[in-house]
Write a protein that holds these residues in place. Sequence first.
Motif, mmCIF file in Angstrom:
data_model
loop_
_atom_site.group_PDB
_atom_site.id
_atom_site.type_symbol
_atom_site.label_atom_id
_atom_site.label_comp_id
_atom_site.label_asym_id
_atom_site.label_seq_id
_atom_site.Cartn_x
_atom_site.Cartn_y
_atom_site.Cartn_z
ATOM 1 N N ASP A 1 -8.228 -4.868 7.804
ATOM 2 C CA ASP A 1 -9.495 -4.218 7.470
ATOM 3 C C ASP A 1 -9.341 -2.702 7.524
ATOM 4 N N HIS A 2 -8.614 -2.213 8.529
ATOM 5 C CA HIS A 2 -8.369 -0.767 8.640
ATOM 6 C C HIS A 2 -7.494 -0.286 7.484
ATOM 7 N N LEU A 3 -6.452 -1.035 7.162
ATOM 8 C CA LEU A 3 -5.571 -0.619 6.068
ATOM 9 C C LEU A 3 -6.312 -0.605 4.742
ATOM 10 N N ASP A 4 -7.183 -1.587 4.523
ATOM 11 C CA ASP A 4 -7.985 -1.608 3.295
ATOM 12 C C ASP A 4 -8.871 -0.372 3.206
ATOM 13 N N TYR B 1 0.810 -1.214 0.000
ATOM 14 C CA TYR B 1 0.000 0.000 0.000
ATOM 15 C C TYR B 1 0.846 1.267 0.000
ATOM 16 N N GLY B 2 2.138 1.136 0.262
ATOM 17 C CA GLY B 2 2.995 2.312 0.326
ATOM 18 C C GLY B 2 2.768 3.142 1.560
ATOM 19 N N MET B 3 2.355 2.501 2.656
ATOM 20 C CA MET B 3 2.078 3.208 3.905
ATOM 21 C C MET B 3 3.294 3.144 4.822
ATOM 22 N N ALA B 4 3.761 4.285 5.244
ATOM 23 C CA ALA B 4 4.949 4.349 6.094
ATOM 24 C C ALA B 4 4.624 3.864 7.507
#
Length: 208
Positions: free
Chosen positions: A68-71, A22-25
Amino acid sequence: MILIGQYDSPFVRRVAIALRLYGMAYEHRPWSVFADAAEVARFNPMKRVPTLVLDDGEALIESFIILDHLDEQAGPERALIPRNGPERRRALKTCALATGLADKAVSLVYERVLHQDTSRMWVERCTAQIASVLDALEAERAARTGEWWYGDAIGHADIAVGCALRFIGEAHPGVFDAARWPALAAHSAACEALEPFQAVVQPFSVSA
């Protein structure tokens, strides 16, 4: 965000791989549920990993809740699972089989490490359950013609299965037979060839 847990856990690893896709730091705290239990308990009273601490300090527990939160943050167009309908249910079932597989493999580790006298009945039961799930996943993966489980793009089902297979291979050498489960062996190799899988890896150890 802060991800708590060691990468040799298939549950921590699947969350970390999703974060990278997702490219989330995020920051990583490779705390052990044994050696660093007090630190983990500050954020998760269950003293379990993965735990994801959000920017506002809220701590999410359990990999399926975290994902679920990341989605939701990624949005439906980028989410690593279909948003609804039969395809979502099928993907969730594959994820459930993969995480159940990993859970049984973890149980076998605890049985071997924490008990001086292991229960033969429990070991045989867990081993049989692992083989049964591998048979089911093998049949399902062999029937799929796409590059990934549900099409041309990698998803949570692919990641969950890939992480479970690596854990089994390292924690229980000899349990996974590539000749018996060739489609799963090929799936594992395809996953481990990807940069996020190579970046998020830790040799299995029970010493921590």
